[in-house]
Design an enzyme around this catalytic site. Structure first.
Site, mmCIF file in Angstrom:
data_model
loop_
_atom_site.group_PDB
_atom_site.id
_atom_site.type_symbol
_atom_site.label_atom_id
_atom_site.label_comp_id
_atom_site.label_asym_id
_atom_site.label_seq_id
_atom_site.Cartn_x
_atom_site.Cartn_y
_atom_site.Cartn_z
ATOM 1 N N LYS A 290 0.230 -30.257 -105.127
ATOM 2 C CA LYS A 290 0.781 -29.557 -105.833
ATOM 3 C C LYS A 290 0.422 -28.999 -107.681
ATOM 4 C CE LYS A 290 3.300 -25.536 -105.787
ATOM 5 N NZ LYS A 290 4.930 -25.537 -105.580
ATOM 6 N N LYS B 26 -2.931 -27.630 -102.976
ATOM 7 C CA LYS B 26 -2.956 -26.204 -103.243
ATOM 8 C C LYS B 26 -2.733 -26.006 -104.746
ATOM 9 C CE LYS B 26 1.455 -23.158 -104.000
ATOM 10 N NZ LYS B 26 2.486 -23.380 -104.461
HETATM 11 C C1 PBG Z 1 7.334 -22.325 -104.891
HETATM 12 C C2 PBG Z 1 6.457 -21.737 -105.009
HETATM 13 C C3 PBG Z 1 4.907 -21.195 -105.162
HETATM 14 C C4 PBG Z 1 4.021 -21.510 -104.706
HETATM 15 C C5 PBG Z 1 4.687 -21.899 -103.293
HETATM 16 N N1 PBG Z 1 5.922 -21.859 -103.493
HETATM 17 C C6 PBG Z 1 4.789 -21.122 -106.714
HETATM 18 C C7 PBG Z 1 5.115 -21.442 -107.942
HETATM 19 O O1 PBG Z 1 5.207 -23.520 -107.611
HETATM 20 O O2 PBG Z 1 5.090 -21.520 -108.986
HETATM 21 C C8 PBG Z 1 3.088 -20.537 -104.711
HETATM 22 C C9 PBG Z 1 1.859 -19.687 -103.447
HETATM 23 C C10 PBG Z 1 0.983 -18.957 -103.958
HETATM 24 O O3 PBG Z 1 0.936 -18.507 -105.141
HETATM 25 O O4 PBG Z 1 0.777 -18.078 -103.189
HETATM 26 N N2 PBG Z 1 7.704 -23.903 -105.284
#
Ligand code: PBG
Length: 329
Positions: free
Chosen positions: A201, A255
């Protein structure tokens, strides 16, 4: 690789009619490839627009059946739940994450009661929807503290498992949390609850609209670069994945998605495990707004989703998953 030479070889022959294009196609998309994210909001009879994401809504618990029925009808295998927590319930340590009456817990119970195992439920494990600073973990002296955060995440995991969550998806990027969560689940008789690790991520600006949707944007101080990955790096993603597999991840997530297809491909080739990818909110909003302003045609959605399959993703988390009847036709 065997090729040939023009004029004997003409690659256009295999494209000359739709029937031959269908025969030689290398990748396909079906509803089986999708996970639908759903935003939750408290209150009654609410279906509230998310401003930065056209056609995406937040649902109150008693309206959930509307969107879940749709997912079932489309044969989407799983939904992912994300809460917009009431601001009054947020604090420094994200206490609300451990409240068995929080939005996510209530939604899990409601969905399981109504739909049994007709559809899978996936929940984030992270504190950002619950903290007053918008970070995924606990803070001490301006640092996100790893090991203490894991202890809370373990409890959040156990709670969500107890409510009936099928797939826990730690999205916090703390080191070592997969093993700790796996051990705690096994010890507490949740041996079949799966772990989908958001292992690769990246610290991304593409999450902006999501943070609006869950209401953490205006609270977030600073960025998430001390725990989410640097988008300059590839090798590091392989190390993250290797570690999480060893610690007990059943599946891994990459992601964002579309700008990170190289990462998806690299991981799939190296590890041959189920790789999921998240077409995140910013990617969604870019496409959705371009379509809305008639800069792009709607079939760009299908093209963007097929790219994930080409790269090797097994499934895609997409805000388009509630409209597959139109997109895949
Ligand atoms: C939280 C989380 C996030 C997303 C999914 N879980 C945001 C972040 O890490 O700030 C992002 C998903 C999206 O942008 O569609 N941990």
């Amino acid at each position: 690789m065997i090729t040939g030479n023009y004029p004997n070889l003409r690659l256009r022959r295999n494209r000359k009619q739709p029937w031959i294009r269908r025969l030689v196609q290398e990748n396909t998309l079906s509803p089986n490839d999708f996970i639908l994210p759903i935003f939750l909001i408290d209150g009654k009879n609410k279906k509230e627009k998310v401003k930065s994401m056209p056609d995406v809504y937040r649902y109150s618990i008693n309206r959930l059946n509307q969107i879940i029925d749709k997912a079932l009808k489309l044969k989407v295998p799983m939904v992912a739940l994300f809460p917009k927590t009431n601001e009054k319930l947020k604090n420094e340590i994200g206490t609300e994450a451990l409240n068995e009456n929080n939005l996510v817990c209530k939604a899990i119970v409601e969905i399981k009661k109504r739909y049994k195992n007709q559809i899978g439920i996936m929940c984030d494990v992270a504190l950002d929807p619950y903290t007053s600073h918008g970070h995924d973990g606990l803070i001490r002296s301006n640092q996100i503290i790893n090991d203490e955060t894991i202890e809370v995440l373990v409890n959040q995991s156990l709670l969500q498992a107890e409510m009936g969550c099928d797939v826990l998806a730690p999205s916090d990027m703390m080191d070592g949390r997969i093993r700790k969560i796996r051990n705690a689940l096994d010890k507490n008789n949740f041996k079949d609850v799966q772990l989908l690790s958001y292992a690769a991520k990246y610290a991304s600006s593409f999450y902006g609209p999501f943070r609006d949707a869950v209401g953490s944007n205006k609270f977030l101080k600073g960025d998430k670069k001390t725990y989410q990955m640097d988008f300059r790096n590839t090798d590091e993603s392989l190390r993250e994945i290797a570690l999480d597999i060893k610690e007990g991840a059943d599946m891994v997530m990459v992601k964002p998605g579309l700008p990170y297809l190289d990462i998806i491909k690299g991981i799939k080739e190296k590890f041959r495990i189920p790789v999921f990818a998240y077409q995140v909110s910013g990617e969604y909003s870019l496409i959705a707004h371009a379509i809305k302003s008639k800069i792009l045609k709607e079939d760009v959605i299908f093209e963007s989703l097929m790219a994930f399959k080409r790269a090797g993703a097994n499934a895609i988390v997409s805000y388009y998953a509630d409209r597959l009847d139109k997109i895949l036709k």
